[in-house]
Design a protein around this motif. Structure first.
Motif, short mmCIF file in Angstrom:
data_model
loop_
_atom_site.label_atom_id
_atom_site.label_comp_id
_atom_site.label_asym_id
_atom_site.label_seq_id
_atom_site.Cartn_x
_atom_site.Cartn_y
_atom_site.Cartn_z
N HIS A 266 0.83 -1.21 0.00
CA HIS A 266 0.00 0.00 0.00
C HIS A 266 0.86 1.25 0.00
O HIS A 266 0.67 2.10 -0.87
CB HIS A 266 -1.08 0.06 1.09
CG HIS A 266 -1.87 1.32 0.87
ND1 HIS A 266 -2.87 1.42 -0.04
CD2 HIS A 266 -1.66 2.57 1.33
CE1 HIS A 266 -3.28 2.67 -0.13
NE2 HIS A 266 -2.55 3.39 0.70
N HIS A 315 -6.76 -2.72 4.39
CA HIS A 315 -7.93 -2.57 3.51
C HIS A 315 -7.84 -3.48 2.29
O HIS A 315 -8.82 -3.60 1.56
CB HIS A 315 -8.19 -1.10 3.14
CG HIS A 315 -7.16 -0.46 2.26
ND1 HIS A 315 -6.91 0.88 2.31
CD2 HIS A 315 -6.33 -0.96 1.32
CE1 HIS A 315 -5.97 1.18 1.43
NE2 HIS A 315 -5.60 0.07 0.82
N HIS A 316 -6.71 -4.10 2.08
CA HIS A 316 -6.63 -5.09 1.00
C HIS A 316 -7.06 -6.47 1.49
O HIS A 316 -7.06 -7.43 0.73
CB HIS A 316 -5.19 -5.18 0.47
CG HIS A 316 -4.77 -3.92 -0.20
ND1 HIS A 316 -4.96 -3.68 -1.54
CD2 HIS A 316 -4.19 -2.80 0.29
CE1 HIS A 316 -4.51 -2.49 -1.84
NE2 HIS A 316 -4.03 -1.91 -0.75
CU LIG Z 1 -4.05 0.03 -0.47
#
Ligand SMILES: [Cu+2]
Ligand code: HEM
Length: 556
Positions: A266, A315-316
């Motif tokens: 990220h 969030h992945h």
């Molecule tokens: Cu991300």
């Protein structure tokens, strides 16, 4: 076509009268050795430009095959195994060998020393070594491609990558592992250079925003990249020596890999987009001929992104089985990370307001960036919303989201930047008419390719399949048609930029009438950049306001 835009204005004639120095960094020596053993940051930038361009078109080649396969619902062009390799090698080439190095290693390398009034980076030999490390990593990955490819997806998820895949995972992993060091070394070099080598008078808050953006990027590169290189190294270790790290049968945990991977990847999306934001700040101010709105906010938002970017990796993994409370926290933090990006978009827009805006090719790319990056960012918020993500995770909606940011954002800024600094880097002007035409083709092709993917993903088409139900065909045909236009759009600049090297008009010192130290030295610059180290006495972007003077005149 080309000449109209560049008709020299009176203030530029002064520059034209400057004698062109006979020796510059390009013609100082011509031998292969003088290039391959150079420690000049400008020559190293050109080496990166050549290598990165090759990887871009290689990655693009795989994309063409993917889109051809998806033209029809049946999986008729290639086997599913081959298709898996196509999207994996497309992703690996584009992310690790194009998007991550593109702007920092080419434009950052060329410009940072000049923008801060230095003769080179702090560690010139380390800089050359970074390029070799990048090339060696690239060769490993390229060899993996030639030997039959790899099929894990660019995310290398375990236990598939560590246990089941029978493709060239180790070779590719070694390639990505090695290339990671190139990125770390470049980041280290930039941080030391920006701290230690600024010209007298160039305080932190006089730095061009391009330099701030690269400073923030470098922080991520040195703090995040070691984590992914370690994770990928562990995958290779487990494959070769069967040590139980990710394989549950050996006592490992496959989800651990996702944590390690996204802890870097990220933030890595910001390695790809922060430098692009730096380019956009330069372009918008120059082509609005106006001081940037909210300098401090833009500068600090880069650092805020670098810090917050480390807190949202989960969030992945909303659908990976992580705790619902972890999901909620990651969701809220993901919303927070959008704020500094939004601040930048507001400030750029406010810079345009009452500016004397002109629409040369680099500015067309910058405006394209504003729109496409905003769509990419806003759809990121859809994905950061837990409940929505459960439905669209691993669909084409995600594919559309990240292409809007990475292609619509990073590549738009990269091309804008290459055009903007082309006269400085090569001493030649590119043909403006062709450049505007290409920018338009790319914008149209891009949207036709990726907008339908939001729709088809929302309707439920999963990513990474080589066939699909008939009802998705119309949207897929649109996407493939768009990709054909986009492909042509990328070839046009390749052709005219190469053409301009020989036939382009000679560039003056400051063809855009821009501020910034790079526009005060000859095009192309001499090897040592500055004969005398400059003393900086003004803020960045001191453009003389054009409008108010006219208004005063009218009042009088
Ligand atoms: Cu991300
Ligand atoms: C406004 C800020 C952003 C937010 C809130 C956001 C949110 C998300 C979320 C939640 C996902 C996971 C979707 C899923 O797998 O179900 C995702 C995927 C992704 N995003 Fe973003 N994003 C943002 C900005 C960016 C930026 C700046 C980039 C790249 C430069 C980017 C690149 C990606 C990529 C590559 C993936 C997919 C990874 C994969 O599974 O292959 N995003 N984004």
């Amino acid at each position: 076509m080309a000449t109209a835009v560049f008709t020299p204005k009176p203030h530029q004639l002064a520059n034209e009268e400057e004698p062109r120095p006979r020796k510059n960094y390009l013609n100082v020596a011509f031998t292969a050795k003088s290039w391959l053993l150079t420690v000049d940051h400008k020559r190293i930038a050109i080496l990166y430009l050549i290598a990165v361009t090759l990887f871009f078109f290689l990655g693009g080649f795989f994309a063409v095959l993917i889109r051809l396969e998806l033209l029809t619902p049946a999986g008729d062009l290639m086997q599913s195994e081959t298709y898996n390799k196509m999207f994996t090698m497309h992703g690996v080439m584009m992310v690790f060998f194009f998007l991550i190095p593109a702007i920092p290693a080419i434009l950052g390398n060329f410009l940072i020393p000049i923008m801060i009034g230095a003769r080179d980076l702090a560690f010139p030999r380390l800089n050359l070594m970074s390029w070799y490390v990048y090339m060696i990593g690239g060769l490993f990955t390229f060899a993996a491609t030639l030997l039959g490819g790899v099929d894990t997806g660019w995310t290398f998820y375990t236990p598939y990558s560590s246990t089941y895949s029978n493709t060239n995972v180790v070779l590719t992993a070694i390639g990505v592992f090695i290339t990671g060091f190139s990125s770390i070394l470049t980041g280290l070099n930039f941080i030391v250079t920006i701290h230690k080598m600024r010209a007298p008078g160039l305080t932190w808050f006089r730095l061009p925003l391009f330099v701030w953006a690269h400073y923030a990027t470098s922080l991520i590169q040195i703090l995040g990249t070691p984590v992914v290189t370690a994770a990928i190294f562990l995958v290779a270790l487990e494959r070769i020596f069967h040590i139980g790290i990710f394989d549950p049968a050996l006592g490992g945990d496959p989800i651990l890999f996702q944590h390690l991977f996204w802890f870097y990847s990220h933030p890595a999306v910001y390695i790809m987009v922060l430098p692009a934001m730096g380019v956009i700040s330069e372009l918008i101010t120059c082509f609005s001929k106006k001081k940037v709105f909210g300098y401090h906010f833009i500068a600090f938002s880069s650092v805020a992104i670098a810090v917050l970017g480390f807190l949202v990796w989960g969030h992945h993994m909303f659908t990976s089985g992580q705790s619902i409370y972890a999901g909620m926290v990651f969701s809220i933090l993901s919303f927070l990370v959008a704020i500094p990006s939004a601040i930048k978009v507001f400030n750029w827009t406010a810079t345009l307001y009452k500016g004397s805006v002109s629409y040369q090719a680099p500015m067309l790319y910058a405006i394209g960036f504003l729109g496409l990056f905003t769509i990419g960012g806003l759809t990121g918020l859809f994905l950061a919303t837990l409940a929505v993500d459960v439905h669209v995770h691993d669909t084409y909606f995600v594919v559309a989201h990240f292409h809007y940011i990475m292609v619509g954002g990073t590549i738009m800024a990269y091309l804008g930047g290459i055009h903007f600094w082309w006269p400085k880097m090569t001493g030649r002007l590119y043909p403006e008419g062709w450049a505007r035409f290409a920018a338009l083709v790319i914008f149209v092709g891009f949207n036709l390719t990726f907008f339908p993917q939001f729709l088809v993903g929302y309707l439920g088409m999963p990513r990474r399949y080589h066939f699909y139900p008939d009802e998705f065909q119309v949207l897929n045909v649109m996407s493939t048609a768009g990709a054909s236009i986009l492909g042509v759009g990328y070839l046009i600049p390749l052709i005219y930029l190469l053409w301009s090297l020989r036939y382009g008009q000679l560039a003056s010192t400051n063809p855009w009438n821009a501020t910034g130290l790079e526009w005060k030295i000859p095009s192309p610059p001499p090897t040592e950049n500055f004969t005398k180290i400059p003393i900086v006495t003004e803020e960045a972007y001191e453009y003389t306001p054009v409008r108010p003077k006219v208004e005063e005149a009218e009042i009088v």
